[in-house]
Scaffold this motif. Structure first.
Motif, PDB file in Angstrom:
ATOM      1  N   ASN A 101      45.297  43.761  51.021  1.00 12.47           N
ATOM      2  CA  ASN A 101      43.883  43.959  50.700  1.00 12.47           C
ATOM      3  C   ASN A 101      43.390  42.820  49.812  1.00 12.47           C
ATOM      4  OD1 ASN A 101      41.386  44.825  49.932  1.00 12.47           O
ATOM      5  ND2 ASN A 101      42.029  46.879  49.292  1.00 12.47           N
ATOM      6  N   ALA A 102      42.667  41.897  50.431  1.00  9.14           N
ATOM      7  CA  ALA A 102      42.102  40.783  49.673  1.00  9.14           C
ATOM      8  C   ALA A 102      40.581  40.868  49.686  1.00  9.14           C
ATOM      9  CB  ALA A 102      42.576  39.449  50.260  1.00  9.14           C
ATOM     10  N   ASP A 103      40.091  42.112  49.724  1.00  7.95           N
ATOM     11  CA  ASP A 103      38.640  42.324  49.741  1.00  7.95           C
ATOM     12  C   ASP A 103      38.159  42.537  48.314  1.00  7.95           C
ATOM     13  OD1 ASP A 103      36.254  42.663  51.384  1.00  7.95           O
ATOM     14  OD2 ASP A 103      36.197  44.667  50.546  1.00  7.95           O
ATOM     15  N   GLU A 104      38.327  41.512  47.514  1.00 10.02           N
ATOM     16  CA  GLU A 104      37.989  41.611  46.101  1.00 10.02           C
ATOM     17  C   GLU A 104      36.476  41.539  45.949  1.00 10.02           C
ATOM     18  OE1 GLU A 104      40.001  39.327  42.516  1.00 10.02           O
ATOM     19  OE2 GLU A 104      39.027  38.029  43.933  1.00 10.02           O
ATOM     20  N   GLY A 105      35.880  42.620  45.479  1.00  4.86           N
ATOM     21  CA  GLY A 105      34.425  42.631  45.483  1.00  4.86           C
ATOM     22  C   GLY A 105      33.757  42.906  44.156  1.00  4.86           C
ATOM     23  N   ASP A 106      34.529  43.175  43.105  1.00  9.76           N
ATOM     24  CA  ASP A 106      33.908  43.461  41.816  1.00  9.76           C
ATOM     25  C   ASP A 106      33.105  42.259  41.336  1.00  9.76           C
ATOM     26  OD1 ASP A 106      35.471  45.648  42.032  1.00  9.76           O
ATOM     27  OD2 ASP A 106      36.485  45.439  40.105  1.00  9.76           O
ATOM     28  N   PRO A 107      31.919  42.501  40.782  1.00  9.98           N
ATOM     29  CA  PRO A 107      31.189  41.357  40.241  1.00  9.98           C
ATOM     30  C   PRO A 107      31.988  40.740  39.095  1.00  9.98           C
ATOM     31  CG  PRO A 107      30.035  43.434  39.767  1.00  9.98           C
ATOM     32  CD  PRO A 107      31.211  43.764  40.625  1.00  9.98           C
ATOM     33  N   GLY A 108      32.127  39.424  39.094  1.00  9.35           N
ATOM     34  CA  GLY A 108      32.831  38.743  38.009  1.00  9.35           C
ATOM     35  C   GLY A 108      34.335  38.710  38.164  1.00  9.35           C
ATOM     36  N   ALA A 109      34.864  39.183  39.296  1.00  3.14           N
ATOM     37  CA  ALA A 109      36.318  39.192  39.469  1.00  3.14           C
ATOM     38  C   ALA A 109      36.725  38.099  40.448  1.00  3.14           C
ATOM     39  CB  ALA A 109      36.772  40.552  39.991  1.00  3.14           C
ATOM     40  N   PHE A 110      37.753  37.353  40.065  1.00  4.17           N
ATOM     41  CA  PHE A 110      38.213  36.298  40.984  1.00  4.17           C
ATOM     42  C   PHE A 110      39.728  36.120  40.893  1.00  4.17           C
ATOM     43  CE2 PHE A 110      36.266  34.671  37.117  1.00  4.17           C
ATOM     44  CZ  PHE A 110      37.285  33.919  36.543  1.00  4.17           C
ATOM     45  N   MET A 111      40.432  37.233  40.622  1.00  3.76           N
ATOM     46  CA  MET A 111      41.880  37.162  40.474  1.00  3.76           C
ATOM     47  C   MET A 111      42.549  36.893  41.821  1.00  3.76           C
ATOM     48  SD  MET A 111      40.292  39.574  38.549  1.00  3.76           S
ATOM     49  CE  MET A 111      40.392  40.942  39.641  1.00  3.76           C
ATOM     50  N   ASP A 112      42.228  37.764  42.786  1.00  2.00           N
ATOM     51  CA  ASP A 112      42.882  37.653  44.091  1.00  2.00           C
ATOM     52  C   ASP A 112      42.495  36.356  44.777  1.00  2.00           C
ATOM     53  OD1 ASP A 112      43.837  40.093  43.475  1.00  2.00           O
ATOM     54  OD2 ASP A 112      42.529  41.209  44.822  1.00  2.00           O
ATOM     55  N   ARG A 113      41.244  35.991  44.590  1.00  2.00           N
ATOM     56  CA  ARG A 113      40.763  34.742  45.161  1.00  2.00           C
ATOM     57  C   ARG A 113      41.599  33.567  44.666  1.00  2.00           C
ATOM     58  NH1 ARG A 113      34.574  32.900  44.869  1.00  2.00           N
ATOM     59  NH2 ARG A 113      34.760  31.054  46.112  1.00  2.00           N
ATOM     60  N   SER A 114      41.827  33.529  43.354  1.00  2.00           N
ATOM     61  CA  SER A 114      42.572  32.416  42.791  1.00  2.00           C
ATOM     62  C   SER A 114      44.012  32.394  43.263  1.00  2.00           C
ATOM     63  CB  SER A 114      42.534  32.474  41.267  1.00  2.00           C
ATOM     64  OG  SER A 114      41.203  32.444  40.839  1.00  2.00           O
ATOM     65  N   VAL A 115      44.593  33.589  43.418  1.00  2.00           N
ATOM     66  CA  VAL A 115      45.984  33.639  43.881  1.00  2.00           C
ATOM     67  C   VAL A 115      46.074  33.133  45.329  1.00  2.00           C
ATOM     68  CG1 VAL A 115      47.926  35.163  44.403  1.00  2.00           C
ATOM     69  CG2 VAL A 115      46.622  35.489  42.300  1.00  2.00           C
ATOM     70  N   VAL A 116      45.169  33.610  46.181  1.00  2.00           N
ATOM     71  CA  VAL A 116      45.225  33.174  47.580  1.00  2.00           C
ATOM     72  C   VAL A 116      44.893  31.681  47.693  1.00  2.00           C
ATOM     73  CG1 VAL A 116      44.306  33.516  49.907  1.00  2.00           C
ATOM     74  CG2 VAL A 116      44.654  35.484  48.418  1.00  2.00           C
ATOM     75  N   GLU A 117      43.966  31.237  46.878  1.00  2.00           N
ATOM     76  CA  GLU A 117      43.617  29.816  46.928  1.00  2.00           C
ATOM     77  C   GLU A 117      44.709  28.936  46.316  1.00  2.00           C
ATOM     78  OE1 GLU A 117      38.741  30.125  46.626  1.00  2.00           O
ATOM     79  OE2 GLU A 117      39.889  29.352  44.946  1.00  2.00           O
ATOM     80  N   GLY A 118      45.343  29.464  45.275  1.00  2.00           N
ATOM     81  CA  GLY A 118      46.272  28.631  44.518  1.00  2.00           C
ATOM     82  C   GLY A 118      47.703  28.703  45.005  1.00  2.00           C
ATOM     83  N   ASN A 119      48.078  29.857  45.585  1.00  2.00           N
ATOM     84  CA  ASN A 119      49.457  29.995  46.021  1.00  2.00           C
ATOM     85  C   ASN A 119      49.568  30.994  47.179  1.00  2.00           C
ATOM     86  OD1 ASN A 119      52.186  29.704  46.146  1.00  2.00           O
ATOM     87  ND2 ASN A 119      52.637  30.728  44.212  1.00  2.00           N
ATOM     88  N   PRO A 120      48.994  30.660  48.321  1.00  2.88           N
ATOM     89  CA  PRO A 120      48.959  31.629  49.422  1.00  2.88           C
ATOM     90  C   PRO A 120      50.345  32.015  49.924  1.00  2.88           C
ATOM     91  CG  PRO A 120      48.257  29.457  50.180  1.00  2.88           C
ATOM     92  CD  PRO A 120      48.374  29.382  48.690  1.00  2.88           C
ATOM     93  N   HIS A 121      51.305  31.109  49.771  1.00  6.61           N
ATOM     94  CA  HIS A 121      52.639  31.409  50.291  1.00  6.61           C
ATOM     95  C   HIS A 121      53.310  32.562  49.546  1.00  6.61           C
ATOM     96  CE1 HIS A 121      53.056  28.389  53.371  1.00  6.61           C
ATOM     97  NE2 HIS A 121      52.481  27.511  52.572  1.00  6.61           N
TER      98      HIS A 121
END
Lengths: 592, 346
Positions: free
Chosen positions: A189-209
């Motif tokens: 589940n990478a449907d991160e939708g909370d306003p002001g949240a970017f944790m999952d985004r950064s993980v997928v962008e920074g270390n998808p493997h």
């Protein structure tokens, strides 16, 4: 000791927004033009890396010469030439441009597990991840562990779901392994939708493997041949890097048929969400993947019994899955040593709001909130006073300033009326109105309600209407009690987590800031001076020098007066924008 | 079979049925707006929330299957308070024009408002405003009265297999709509009308013709085809104003566009009430004896002169199976030809 030169440029979303792409290409050009290899007699490599947390200082650039790392902040393309000449060639770092002490204090109290490779590995290069021990965990489980043993390790580590509810991951996996069915699915589940949240985004962008590796291990543990990553289409960079990482993992034999020759089949598909917050809810997410309207279904049956296309399905959050390879590699006891009795390991938070050092942080569970705010966050912006910390996004609550000893773990947060949530952390200062904060979050949940169940569809609308009228000075006697009563009913009777938690911001602000609500309703006054309808600006004649600065900035032409004589604000014309208040050097504008 | 208790009463019900079903079988009332036993459970209206011992929060009776030893409480102070709030919320976004609504007296929402004694509304606020635009002759959609129970969407999808409508939009502005919010253009079977708990979906021909309390219900069988669907004619002032069907019939209450909406012929001035025989180029009313004698005479004459194969028979889908059987028997055995066919064969 590595004798080479390596330059790492932050190319997370924050880095790119601050000009990372230009910095990167300028570096490449500058290095080529000086013929760097011949000049310094060393291999020189450029790497793009993911988010390292301190987005406010982007573009961040690491220059590593002979193993010695210097980190530069606020780098612009025109600064690159000098860095190459003086540092890379000359060997002397440019002191003025290096990160300052607060960059280090920002990191000192953090413990990085999920983010340990973010900012270090090149997210677009599988070799970079492999070089730091990547996919070792997959090799370990496939060669030395049974699925049950894998689950046992996760169980011993105490890992709980990082998506918000904190359900023990091993228990979930255990249910899946026991669920009968010809096939099973694992969904990230990478449907991160909370306003002001970017944790999952950064993980997928920074270390998808790491996410992919976690999924492979999960798939092995529960016996799922198919996986999905449900990710927001609003995260184009994350989507692109995820696709690339899946392709690379396939090429190297970590995905596909007969993984590493050990007989495991596992394929991952990426499904883009269409921007509905409710699709982060498990059953709505499944409906969305199936091509149906994204709205939740009543449980039972739970997804683990009857999920995607009717098959047993496990849904884990990005951060949960990204923890898994590190737990397998370093052992359950290493992980369980961090955190509290019931909340183990670390948690990533997106620290935002009125905080000096905003960014992405990872802290051990159980850390007191004050250490996060004052040590990592560096305190409040502009010397203002802390008022509250809002955790858990729109489903969470506000923790007042006098409760900063509260520790960050599932139990302690729920005890004070908030939640861990997915990790949003918004810092509020004395200029924030708590009624307005509650209204803001209700606006969000109300517009994101799917409309299926009545308490959420109409209830959140009515909650918002009551809050709105309070902030407009039209609050009535009994409105607080009405809010409490309706909020309680919406909470208990809504269908899914969205409605069940939507009233939390209202309830927690009433719990701790009832006096602010009362001031709005009975005194028609907004103590924080935020609610425009309850505000008025006037000029204190004794302080006004008649400098005309306010008349020049007033967009409504509401201020009149002759030069060098006290001015006056015409209340009927004033739009209460506060421009005069900000401009006046003599503190002659009164707000209240 | 599962043993359970509902409100302290011990009952035994088959495995796998829902709590709502178990309660209904034992005459225990649980309010609901979105459930219909003929459709998949929805769990949207939240009125059937009940408390099961050992479960952390209330669950919907319509979606939760019974399990052995379950202890269920269908009513208590908190549950009733929640139900009242839900009905109140619905009414806060409803025209509340019951005085002029055709559905009054037959409306589940109205019943619930009465049951919970909702006189004033704590939550009065913005109401959805929609313009009616349906140009079709059958279905009137008043979306302001829609409570989004989703029954119409489910019946269209699950029973009729069409999917002509679905929920569009989100949250407070979510509404049931045909694709791209176009005008309704479907089979007009009217299953949605039959299942709507409020006055949101009504048959256009029935509007203003009398409410449920004013009609006399007459049970009969639909004459349109051999399916023989059971229909209930709603008769007011000697006029059929509406056709419905009961769920406990052979057709489970489902009808097609003809059976449900094709009743205006009953009172049509053009309707034939006697046989007509053409005399001197004009149709003249005649008795059945006269007409049948003429047919027999003519058929015999043709058969005599040209042989039986000069005659063919074409029967109608509006006849019953028995009538069609008799017709082919008559053509084959009576006339002596196999030239017999039926309009619905293709």
């Amino acid at each position: 000791m590595n004798k080479d030169v390596s330059i790492k440029v932050c190319m997370g979303t924050g880095g790119i927004a601050a000009g990372g792409v230009e910095v990167m290409s300028t570096f490449e050009k500058a290095l080529a033009s000086v013929g760097i290899k011949a000049v310094v007699q060393k291999n020189c490599s450029m790497h793009k890396v993911g988010c390292r947390g301190f987005c406010a200082r982007d573009v961040l650039v690491d220059v590593i010469v002979d193993g010695a790392k210097s980190t530069y902040q606020y780098i612009k393309p025109d600064m690159v030439e000098r860095i190459v000449q003086e540092h890379v060639v000359g060997g002397a770092p440019i002191g003025d441009w290096l990160v300052t002490d607060d960059y280090h204090t920002f990191h000192d109290k953090q413990v990085k597990v999920v983010l340990s490779d973010c900012g270090e590995v090149d997210p677009e290069d599988i070799d970079s991840y492999l070089g730091r021990g990547g996919y070792e965990a997959v090799k370990k489980v496939l060669t030395t562990m049974t699925p049950q043993e894998t689950i046992d390790v996760i169980k011993a580590s105490g890992l709980r779901g990082r998506g918000g509810a904190g359900f023990p991951t091993a228990v979930k996996w255990d249910m899946a392994i026991k669920a009968p069915g010809p096939k099973k699915y694992l969904i990230c589940n990478a449907d991160e939708g909370d306003p002001g949240a970017f944790m999952d985004r950064s993980v997928v962008e920074g270390n998808p493997h790491a996410v992919i590796e976690g999924m492979i291990i999960g798939a092995y543990a529960i016996g799922a041949p198919y996986g999905y990553v449900y990710i927001r289409a609003e995260y184009p960079l994350a989507v692109e890097r995820l696709h690339l990482a899946i392709k690379q993992a396939k090429e190297r034999g970590y995905l596909g048929k007969n993984i590493l020759g050990k007989g495991l089949d596992f394929m991952i598909k990426v499904k883009l969400g269409a921007g509905a917050f409710v699709c982060g809810e498990e059953t709505a997410l499944i409906a969305s993947i199936e091509g149906k309207r994204g709205q939740p279904k009543a449980k039972p049956p739970f997804p683990v019994q009857k999920g995607l296309w009717g098959y047993p399905t496990i849904i884990n959050n990005v951060e949960t899955l990204a923890n898994v390879p590190y737990i397998i590699r370093k052992g359950a006891s290493w992980y369980a040593a961090m955190g509290t009795e019931k909340s183990k390991g670390t948690k990533v938070f997106a620290l935002t709001g009125k905080i000096l050092n905003s960014g992405l942080i990872e802290v051990p569970m159980g850390i007191p909130l004050k250490e996060v705010i004052y040590d990592i966050g560096g305190g409040i912006e502009n010397g203002k006073k802390l008022k509250a910390v809002q955790t858990g996004g729109p489903s969470g609550g506000c923790i007042p300033a006098n409760m900063m000893d509260t520790t960050l773990d599932y139990e302690a947060l729920s005890k004070v009326g908030s939640i861990m949530g997915s990790g949003g952390m918004v810092v509020l200062d004395e200029t924030d109105c708590m009624v307005n904060v509650a209204k803001y979050f209700l606006q969000f949940t109300q517009s994101e309600s799917c409309g299926k169940c009545i308490p959420c569809r109409v209830g959140t609308k009515r909650l918002l209407e009551i809050l709105t009228r309070i902030t407009e000075g039209k609050g009535r006697e009994g409105d607080i009690e009405l809010l409490e009563s309706l909020a309680a009913d919406v909470k208990t009777s809504s269908l899914c987590g969205l409605g069940q938690s939507a009233p939390n911001p209202v309830l927690s602000t009433i719990r701790y800031y009832r006096d602010e609500y009362e001031a709005h309703i009975y005194e028609k006054r907004c103590p924080a001076g935020v609610c425009k309808d309850l505000l008025s600006y006037s000029i204190l004649e004794e302080f006004c020098k008649g400098c005309t600065a306010c008349t020049r900035v007033c967009p409504a032409g509401a201020i009149i007066g002759e030069k060098k004589k006290p001015h006056k604000i015409i209340q009927d014309i004033c739009i209460k924008c506060g421009a005069c208040f900000e401009t006046c050097k003599f503190k002659a504008i009164k707000k209240g | 079979m599962a043993n359970l208790t509902i409100n302290g009463k011990r009952i035994i019900v088959p495995d796998g049925i829902t709590i709502l079903d178990a309660a209904r079988r034992n005459d225990i009332y649980i309010p609901t707006l979105c459930d219909d036993p003929r459709l998949e459970p929805h769990g949207g209206c939240r009125l059937c929330l009940i408390q099961v011992k050992g479960m952390p929060r209330p669950v919907t009776a319509c979606t939760t299957p019974v399990t052995e030893g379950m202890e269920i409480e269908t009513t208590n102070e908190q549950i009733e308070r929640q139900r009242r709030t839900i009905v109140e919320l619905l009414l806060s976004d409803h025209p509340n024009d019951c005085m002029i609504c055709d559905k009054a007296g037959d409306c589940t929402l109205q019943e619930l408002a009465y049951f919970y004694d909702i006189r004033s509304n704590r939550f009065a606020g913005e109401r959805r405003q929609y313009t009616k635009k349906d140009l079709n002759p059958f279905i009137e959609r008043d979306m302001e009265k829609c409570i989004l129970c989703g029954k119409c969407v489910r019946v269209c999808d699950e029973i009729q297999g069409l999917g002509a409508i679905d929920v569009a939009g989100r949250g407070f502005t979510a509404k049931v709509s045909p694709a791209f919010e176009k005008d309704l253009n479907c089979e007009f079977c009217g299953q949605c009308v039959s299942i709507c708990p409020t006055g949101a979906l009504m048959g256009k021909q029935s509007v203003g013709k009398g409410r449920q309390k004013d009609v006399k219900e007459v049970e009969t069988v639909c004459t349109y085809c051999g399916c023989g669907c059971n229909v209930t004619l709603h008769v007011s002032r000697n006029e059929v104003v509406r056709v419905t069907s009961r769920p406990d019939t052979i057709n489970e209450g489902w009808l097609c566009v003809k059976g449900r909406f094709g009743y205006s012929f009953i009172n049509s001035p053009d309707r034939l009430t006697t046989p007509l025989i053409k005399k001197d180029g004009k149709f003249v009313p005649a008795s059945w004896d006269e007409a049948l004698d003429l047919i027999a005479e003519k058929l015999s004459a043709i058969k005599e002169k040209h042989g039986p194969d000069a005659i063919g028979g074409l029967s109608s889908a509006r006849c019953t199976n028995e009538e069609n059987y008799l017709f082919q028997k008559f053509i084959r055995a009576g006339i002596g030809t196999n030239n017999v066919d039926h309009c619905a064969r293709y």
